[in-house]
Design a protein around this motif. Structure first.
Motif, PDB file in Angstrom:
ATOM      1  N   VAL A 167     -10.497  -6.034  -3.646  1.00  0.00           N
ATOM      2  CA  VAL A 167      -9.136  -5.505  -3.538  1.00  0.00           C
ATOM      3  C   VAL A 167      -8.266  -6.168  -4.603  1.00  0.00           C
ATOM      4  O   VAL A 167      -8.475  -7.330  -4.944  1.00  0.00           O
ATOM      5  N   VAL A 168      -7.331  -5.383  -5.137  1.00  0.00           N
ATOM      6  CA  VAL A 168      -6.346  -5.905  -6.087  1.00  0.00           C
ATOM      7  C   VAL A 168      -5.005  -5.280  -5.727  1.00  0.00           C
ATOM      8  O   VAL A 168      -4.874  -4.057  -5.706  1.00  0.00           O
ATOM      9  N   TYR A 169      -4.007  -6.135  -5.444  1.00  0.00           N
ATOM     10  CA  TYR A 169      -2.656  -5.674  -5.140  1.00  0.00           C
ATOM     11  C   TYR A 169      -1.720  -6.134  -6.251  1.00  0.00           C
ATOM     12  O   TYR A 169      -1.784  -7.286  -6.681  1.00  0.00           O
ATOM     13  N   GLY A 170      -0.854  -5.245  -6.684  1.00  0.00           N
ATOM     14  CA  GLY A 170       0.125  -5.589  -7.709  1.00  0.00           C
ATOM     15  C   GLY A 170       0.455  -4.375  -8.539  1.00  0.00           C
ATOM     16  O   GLY A 170      -0.223  -3.349  -8.477  1.00  0.00           O
ATOM     17  N   ASP A 171       1.505  -4.516  -9.334  1.00  0.00           N
ATOM     18  CA  ASP A 171       1.957  -3.426 -10.190  1.00  0.00           C
ATOM     19  C   ASP A 171       1.924  -3.868 -11.647  1.00  0.00           C
ATOM     20  O   ASP A 171       2.211  -5.032 -11.966  1.00  0.00           O
ATOM     21  N   GLY A 172       1.583  -2.943 -12.517  1.00  0.00           N
ATOM     22  CA  GLY A 172       1.570  -3.241 -13.943  1.00  0.00           C
ATOM     23  C   GLY A 172       0.628  -4.386 -14.266  1.00  0.00           C
ATOM     24  O   GLY A 172      -0.508  -4.414 -13.794  1.00  0.00           O
ATOM     25  N   ASP A 173       1.113  -5.332 -15.047  1.00  0.00           N
ATOM     26  CA  ASP A 173       0.299  -6.474 -15.443  1.00  0.00           C
ATOM     27  C   ASP A 173       0.220  -7.554 -14.371  1.00  0.00           C
ATOM     28  O   ASP A 173      -0.579  -8.478 -14.481  1.00  0.00           O
ATOM     29  N   THR A 174       1.061  -7.465 -13.347  1.00  0.00           N
ATOM     30  CA  THR A 174       1.127  -8.505 -12.319  1.00  0.00           C
ATOM     31  C   THR A 174       0.149  -8.232 -11.188  1.00  0.00           C
ATOM     32  O   THR A 174       0.110  -7.135 -10.635  1.00  0.00           O
ATOM     33  N   VAL A 175      -0.644  -9.243 -10.851  1.00  0.00           N
ATOM     34  CA  VAL A 175      -1.534  -9.181  -9.696  1.00  0.00           C
ATOM     35  C   VAL A 175      -0.961 -10.123  -8.644  1.00  0.00           C
ATOM     36  O   VAL A 175      -0.900 -11.334  -8.847  1.00  0.00           O
ATOM     37  N   GLU A 176      -0.513  -9.555  -7.546  1.00  0.00           N
ATOM     38  CA  GLU A 176       0.014 -10.371  -6.448  1.00  0.00           C
ATOM     39  C   GLU A 176      -1.125 -11.052  -5.694  1.00  0.00           C
ATOM     40  O   GLU A 176      -1.009 -12.201  -5.279  1.00  0.00           O
TER      41      GLU A 176
END
Length: 138
Positions: free
Chosen positions: A35-44
């Motif tokens: 799983v990967v959460y975040g928008d654009g270049d940012t990974v939360e």
């Protein structure tokens, strides 16, 4: 205890370019993107699973004084268990082909493990080998 419990310790790291690091860890070392959460270049938050069990969690570095988890990129190190010596050698070749910075090619330890060491593009240190640790005391 007749079987090993499911992993409940998750090593964590931060990256300057978390999305690129995720691609590298999948391509070079064989982690599986869970799983990967975040928008654009940012990974939360991201979870990468290791095929034999366990995995790591990672996210983008945060340049904020309020950061509650101020881990610096490139300061992480982990030992990852691989199925057998042939799998270690195959993973070493895969990592080299993907551009990993191999710091120690495959070698045998005096305690019976077959290992190699590498660094990822963020500078984190990885050791892969056949040593599964000692059995738990009953």
């Amino acid at each position: 205890m007749s079987e090993t419990p499911a992993p409940q310790v998750w090593p964590t790291l931060r990256a300057r370019d978390a999305r690129a690091l995720i691609r590298f860890l999948v391509d070079a070392f064989g982690f599986e993107e869970t799983v990967v959460y975040g928008d654009g270049d940012t990974v939360e938050h991201a979870q990468l699973s290791w095929p034999l069990g366990g995995g790591i969690m990672l996210g983008s570095v945060r340049e904020s004084a309020e950061d509650s988890w101020p881990i610096q990129p490139g300061t992480f190190g982990a030992y990852v268990v691989v199925a057998d010596a042939a799998a270690v050698d195959a993973l070493y070749e895969r990592a080299k082909a993907a551009g990993a910075n191999v710091t120690k090619p495959p070698y045998d330890t005096d305690y019976g493990s077959h290992d190699f060491m590498a660094r990822d593009p963020e500078g984190n240190r990885w050791s892969f080998g056949t040593y599964r640790g000692e059995p738990r005391k009953s």
